[in-house]
Design an enzyme around this catalytic site. Sequence first.
Site, short mmCIF file in Angstrom:
data_model
loop_
_atom_site.label_atom_id
_atom_site.label_comp_id
_atom_site.label_asym_id
_atom_site.label_seq_id
_atom_site.Cartn_x
_atom_site.Cartn_y
_atom_site.Cartn_z
CG ASN A 187 23.20 -15.49 -50.57
OD1 ASN A 187 24.22 -15.12 -49.89
ND2 ASN A 187 23.34 -15.83 -51.70
CE1 TYR A 194 14.22 -20.88 -53.45
CE2 TYR A 194 12.97 -21.63 -55.05
CZ TYR A 194 13.62 -20.59 -54.85
OH TYR A 194 13.91 -19.61 -55.02
CG HIS A 219 22.59 -17.24 -59.41
ND1 HIS A 219 23.72 -16.98 -58.40
CD2 HIS A 219 23.24 -17.82 -60.55
CE1 HIS A 219 24.81 -17.45 -59.00
NE2 HIS A 219 24.50 -17.85 -60.24
#
Length: 186
Positions: free
Chosen positions: A123, A100, A132
Amino acid sequence: MYVAKSAKGICRISFPHDSEEDFLRPFIRDITSRVEKTNGSIKIQRNDLFLKPETDVLKKYFQGKTVSFDFPLDLDQGTPFQQKVWEKLREIPYGECRSYKWVAKEIGQPLATRAVGMANNKNPVPPVIPCHRIIGSDGSLVGYAFGISVKKQLLEMERHTVHNCNILTGSSTLSPPHGASDESGG
């Protein structure tokens, strides 16, 4: 797997779902609020043939084949920030992971790691936008709208396809050539 398409392109992909109704309920709620804001209209109809090219690519992906998601997308439901995050996610290669924090830095907002996580959660077209592939900075599998077990499955499938090894153990089922080492990370 359920897929929705607008005049602009694929606008929603959902898996796994128990029923078409489970897929449609949040989709209709989201699309209705968008249509009300623009005083537009919407027509929802089932047409599997209309979606065949896209669903064929998605089926190949879920069979563990490397594919190119080169069909048009309609991401208008996202905020400008979400769209920026989703575009960056599409740059992550098949079989690789990023954090992230990496995404936040790459979009020029290094302190926005939580906001990146929230954009991932919104998303509309996984796995085309591969949220993912985003993991914790420490390499842990964190956060996925369809559950960590599905995230783990997708990552293992991709890793196996590309590197022929298990993501959790890093063990390769094929030995590298003598003198070579697997430095792929991921």
